[in-house]
Design an enzyme around this catalytic site. Structure first.
Site, PDB file in Angstrom:
ATOM      1  N   PHE A   1      18.781   5.409  -5.769  1.00  0.00           N
ATOM      2  CA  PHE A   1      17.775   4.814  -6.668  1.00  0.00           C
ATOM      3  C   PHE A   1      16.779   3.952  -5.881  1.00  0.00           C
ATOM      4  O   PHE A   1      15.574   4.004  -6.127  1.00  0.00           O
ATOM      5  CB  PHE A   1      18.487   3.982  -7.745  1.00  0.00           C
ATOM      6  CG  PHE A   1      17.589   3.045  -8.497  1.00  0.00           C
ATOM      7  CD1 PHE A   1      16.696   3.522  -9.449  1.00  0.00           C
ATOM      8  CD2 PHE A   1      17.623   1.677  -8.250  1.00  0.00           C
ATOM      9  CE1 PHE A   1      15.853   2.661 -10.131  1.00  0.00           C
ATOM     10  CE2 PHE A   1      16.784   0.806  -8.935  1.00  0.00           C
ATOM     11  CZ  PHE A   1      15.891   1.299  -9.876  1.00  0.00           C
TER      12      PHE A   1
ATOM     13  N   TYR B   1      -0.022 -11.294  -6.061  1.00  0.00           N
ATOM     14  CA  TYR B   1      -0.133 -10.340  -7.174  1.00  0.00           C
ATOM     15  C   TYR B   1       1.004  -9.314  -7.117  1.00  0.00           C
ATOM     16  O   TYR B   1       1.659  -9.036  -8.126  1.00  0.00           O
ATOM     17  CB  TYR B   1      -1.501  -9.624  -7.164  1.00  0.00           C
ATOM     18  CG  TYR B   1      -1.562  -8.571  -8.258  1.00  0.00           C
ATOM     19  CD1 TYR B   1      -1.676  -8.942  -9.600  1.00  0.00           C
ATOM     20  CD2 TYR B   1      -1.447  -7.206  -7.966  1.00  0.00           C
ATOM     21  CE1 TYR B   1      -1.682  -7.993 -10.612  1.00  0.00           C
ATOM     22  CE2 TYR B   1      -1.460  -6.252  -8.976  1.00  0.00           C
ATOM     23  CZ  TYR B   1      -1.572  -6.644 -10.300  1.00  0.00           C
ATOM     24  OH  TYR B   1      -1.560  -5.706 -11.300  1.00  0.00           O
TER      25      TYR B   1
ATOM     26  N   ARG C   1     -11.176  -1.445 -12.096  1.00  0.00           N
ATOM     27  CA  ARG C   1     -10.129  -2.350 -11.616  1.00  0.00           C
ATOM     28  C   ARG C   1     -10.207  -2.440 -10.103  1.00  0.00           C
ATOM     29  O   ARG C   1     -10.455  -1.434  -9.439  1.00  0.00           O
ATOM     30  CB  ARG C   1      -8.752  -1.768 -11.964  1.00  0.00           C
ATOM     31  CG  ARG C   1      -8.292  -2.055 -13.347  1.00  0.00           C
ATOM     32  CD  ARG C   1      -6.888  -1.537 -13.485  1.00  0.00           C
ATOM     33  NE  ARG C   1      -6.897  -0.379 -14.341  1.00  0.00           N
ATOM     34  CZ  ARG C   1      -6.581  -0.456 -15.625  1.00  0.00           C
ATOM     35  NH1 ARG C   1      -6.199  -1.563 -16.157  1.00  0.00           N
ATOM     36  NH2 ARG C   1      -6.628   0.630 -16.373  1.00  0.00           N
TER      37      ARG C   1
ATOM     38  N   ARG D   1      -3.210   3.877  -2.380  1.00  0.00           N
ATOM     39  CA  ARG D   1      -3.444   5.261  -2.798  1.00  0.00           C
ATOM     40  C   ARG D   1      -4.363   5.349  -4.010  1.00  0.00           C
ATOM     41  O   ARG D   1      -5.174   6.266  -4.128  1.00  0.00           O
ATOM     42  CB  ARG D   1      -2.101   5.940  -3.114  1.00  0.00           C
ATOM     43  CG  ARG D   1      -2.238   7.430  -3.415  1.00  0.00           C
ATOM     44  CD  ARG D   1      -1.074   7.944  -4.229  1.00  0.00           C
ATOM     45  NE  ARG D   1      -0.960   7.232  -5.502  1.00  0.00           N
ATOM     46  CZ  ARG D   1       0.095   7.307  -6.304  1.00  0.00           C
ATOM     47  NH1 ARG D   1       1.132   8.031  -5.962  1.00  0.00           N
ATOM     48  NH2 ARG D   1       0.112   6.636  -7.448  1.00  0.00           N
TER      49      ARG D   1
HETATM   50  C1  PS7 Z   1      12.822  -1.401 -13.499  1.00  0.00           C
HETATM   51  C2  PS7 Z   1      13.024   0.686 -12.052  1.00  0.00           C
HETATM   52  C3  PS7 Z   1      14.775  -1.097  -5.785  1.00  0.00           C
HETATM   53  C4  PS7 Z   1      15.152  -3.454  -4.879  1.00  0.00           C
HETATM   54  C5  PS7 Z   1       6.909  -0.412 -15.025  1.00  0.00           C
HETATM   55  C6  PS7 Z   1      11.037  -0.430  -8.578  1.00  0.00           C
HETATM   56  C7  PS7 Z   1       3.131  -1.108 -12.607  1.00  0.00           C
HETATM   57  C8  PS7 Z   1       5.059   0.257  -7.992  1.00  0.00           C
HETATM   58  O1  PS7 Z   1       0.219   0.694 -11.260  1.00  0.00           O
HETATM   59  O2  PS7 Z   1       3.262   3.671 -12.922  1.00  0.00           O
HETATM   60  O3  PS7 Z   1       0.750   2.223 -13.184  1.00  0.00           O
HETATM   61  O4  PS7 Z   1      -0.024   3.185 -11.006  1.00  0.00           O
HETATM   62  O5  PS7 Z   1       3.394   4.235 -10.482  1.00  0.00           O
HETATM   63  C9  PS7 Z   1      10.832  -0.200 -12.551  1.00  0.00           C
HETATM   64  C10 PS7 Z   1      12.907  -2.731  -5.471  1.00  0.00           C
HETATM   65  C11 PS7 Z   1       6.886  -2.246 -13.370  1.00  0.00           C
HETATM   66  C12 PS7 Z   1       9.022  -1.803  -8.129  1.00  0.00           C
HETATM   67  C13 PS7 Z   1       4.852  -1.760 -10.971  1.00  0.00           C
HETATM   68  C14 PS7 Z   1       9.836  -1.045 -13.222  1.00  0.00           C
HETATM   69  C15 PS7 Z   1      11.885  -1.866  -6.024  1.00  0.00           C
HETATM   70  C16 PS7 Z   1       5.723  -2.881 -14.004  1.00  0.00           C
HETATM   71  C17 PS7 Z   1       8.153  -0.894  -8.888  1.00  0.00           C
HETATM   72  C18 PS7 Z   1       8.493  -0.418 -12.989  1.00  0.00           C
HETATM   73  C19 PS7 Z   1      11.144  -2.567  -7.168  1.00  0.00           C
HETATM   74  C20 PS7 Z   1       4.642  -3.213 -12.995  1.00  0.00           C
HETATM   75  C21 PS7 Z   1       5.366   1.926 -10.293  1.00  0.00           C
HETATM   76  C22 PS7 Z   1       6.720  -1.359  -8.839  1.00  0.00           C
HETATM   77  O6  PS7 Z   1       4.696   2.233 -11.476  1.00  0.00           O
HETATM   78  O7  PS7 Z   1       2.251   2.120 -11.168  1.00  0.00           O
HETATM   79  C23 PS7 Z   1      12.159  -0.323 -12.710  1.00  0.00           C
HETATM   80  C24 PS7 Z   1      14.218  -2.423  -5.393  1.00  0.00           C
HETATM   81  C25 PS7 Z   1       7.404  -1.087 -13.785  1.00  0.00           C
HETATM   82  C26 PS7 Z   1      10.344  -1.593  -7.967  1.00  0.00           C
HETATM   83  C27 PS7 Z   1       4.219  -2.015 -12.137  1.00  0.00           C
HETATM   84  C28 PS7 Z   1       4.870  -0.470 -10.313  1.00  0.00           C
HETATM   85  C29 PS7 Z   1       5.822   0.526 -10.319  1.00  0.00           C
HETATM   86  C30 PS7 Z   1       5.699  -0.308  -9.204  1.00  0.00           C
HETATM   87  P1  PS7 Z   1       0.740   2.063 -11.693  1.00  0.00           P
HETATM   88  P2  PS7 Z   1       3.396   3.167 -11.545  1.00  0.00           P
HETATM   89 MN    MN Z   2      -0.808  -2.930 -14.227  1.00  0.00          MN
HETATM   90 MN    MN Z   3       1.139   5.491 -11.066  1.00  0.00          MN
END
Ligand code: PS7
Ligand code: MN
Ligand code: MN
Ligand code: MN
Ligand code: MN
Ligand code: MN
Length: 343
Positions: free
Chosen positions: A261, A144, A201, A191
């Site tokens: 970043f 997942y 969920r 968390r």
């Molecule tokens: C393209 C920067 C840097 C190699 C929207 C960044 C939700 C944890 O579940 O809102 O709503 O509480 O706090 C970000 C690796 C992904 C993973 C993932 C896209 C790092 C859609 C981020 C972020 C790879 C699915 C946090 C994964 O959101 O979560 C970009 C390198 C999105 C990264 C989701 C979560 C991000 C997450 P929630 P959050």
């Molecule tokens: Mn989600």
């Molecule tokens: Mn969040």
């Protein structure tokens, strides 16, 4: 580095940066500080995935409709009129204003478009697998997290390679890129125990919680606090195993803006794990690291040496919180000892 001058950009791209600032606490500043054309590309990548995740999270969309939307989502990037106005979610603006995002997406270089579209396709399909099935085994937890975060790490790494700001060979590190995403997502899931439970969920893997309870919801009960904390520490211990991969991935990054970043969210995550470790408040409140601590981490996450120092600091903090009666304590100690040796 907060909001750079955007007056020379198209009104739609300006709106995209506004949407970024409205929908992300953790990524807005670091994305806007990226060099060259990675800045718009990663901003659009973020908004596209935020839109996809808003569909996944919206419990008011009937499952059949949701499956169709998630699977077809990547095709909407090439449909100038597609939007979605039925969402009740906090970030629904990204779905309502999707034509602005997709329009700016189609202006990106073709390699960037290809990466973003392919990741959106794989993520959407992966999300449908877990719409009806809960996360059972630890392996399924990894699966997942691969769909919703590991793929983001892999896609970002492909964008870094295509930008010319990193060595093209960085793209080959898919296992490490996946671990970068998994470390963030597992920390988020740990968390957000309470936030997710109250929204009906469940992302804690059954293989973990069933060792300590008959129902994941039981961890909310004060009488089950000891078992809840044991499960929490078990999951944190499993997540800490990803840290050597994180350090190795970071050692390959050369560009300072990409380094910051990538590193800042990882350092926020380790601080969050240290805060949550052996902490019953996870089951009572939605907890967050202190603002001043976050500011410090943002300023310090700028070189591999400082990352090693930050990781060593939080590893020791966790080490000192290990309870001698915790069934995972011995493993936690051994993993932290290994991390402190490589730091
Ligand atoms: C393209 C920067 C840097 C190699 C929207 C960044 C939700 C944890 O579940 O809102 O709503 O509480 O706090 C970000 C690796 C992904 C993973 C993932 C896209 C790092 C859609 C981020 C972020 C790879 C699915 C946090 C994964 O959101 O979560 C970009 C390198 C999105 C990264 C989701 C979560 C991000 C997450 P929630 P959050
Ligand atoms: Mn989600
Ligand atoms: Mn969040
Ligand atoms: Mn979400
Ligand atoms: Mn969450
Ligand atoms: Mn959330």
């Amino acid at each position: 580095v907060h909001s750079l001058d955007t007056s020379s950009l198209s009104p739609d791209m300006q709106r995209c940066y506004e949407l970024l600032n409205q929908t992300s606490r953790s990524f807005a500043a670091v994305i806007q500080a990226l060099d060259g054309d990675l800045r718009p590309a990663v901003c659009i990548f973020y908004l596209v995935l935020r839109a996809l995740d808003t569909i996944e999270d919206d419990m008011t969309i009937p499952p059949d409709t949701k499956i169709v939307l998630l699977k077809a989502f990547h095709t909407y990037l090439y449909d100038p009129k597609w939007n979605f106005t039925q969402s009740q979610e906090k970030d629904k603006a990204v779905l309502e204003e999707f034509p602005k995002i997709s329009g700016e997406f189609r202006k990106l270089r073709s390699r960037y478009q290809e990466v973003i579209s392919e990741i959106a396709q794989k993520m959407g399909a992966g999300m449908t697998v877990f719409l009806t099935n809960k996360v059972n085994t630890m392996e399924e937890w990894d699966e997942y997290c691969h769909y919703v975060a590991g793929l983001v790490g892999i896609g970002l790494t492909q964008l870094f390679a295509a930008s010319g700001l990193e060595d093209p060979s960085i793209e080959g590190n898919t296992r490490l890129a996946n671990s970068m995403g998994l470390f963030l997502q597992k920390t988020n899931i740990i968390r957000d125990y309470l936030e997710d439970i109250v929204q009906d969920r469940e992302f804690w893997p059954k293989e973990a919680w069933s060792q300590f309870a008959n129902d994941l919801r039981d961890f909310q009960k004060p009488s089950k606090r000891r078992d809840a904390i044991r499960c929490l520490n078990f999951l944190i211990t499993s997540t800490l195993k990803l840290l050597p991969d994180v350090l190795q991935y970071m050692s390959y990054i050369k560009n300072q803006s990409i380094f910051n970043f990538c590193a800042i969210p990882q350092m926020m995550a380790i601080a969050t794990l240290a805060l949550c470790y052996n902490n019953g408040k996870v089951f009572e409140d939605m907890i967050k690291i202190r603002k001043g601590q976050a500011v410090q981490l943002i300023m310090q996450s700028n070189s591999s040496n400082s990352l090693q120092k930050i990781i060593a600091y939080y590893s020791k903090e966790i080490f000192n919180k290990i309870d001698s009666t915790d069934p995972s304590g011995e493993e936690t100690r051994s993993i932290l000892t290994h991390i402190l040796l490589v730091c």
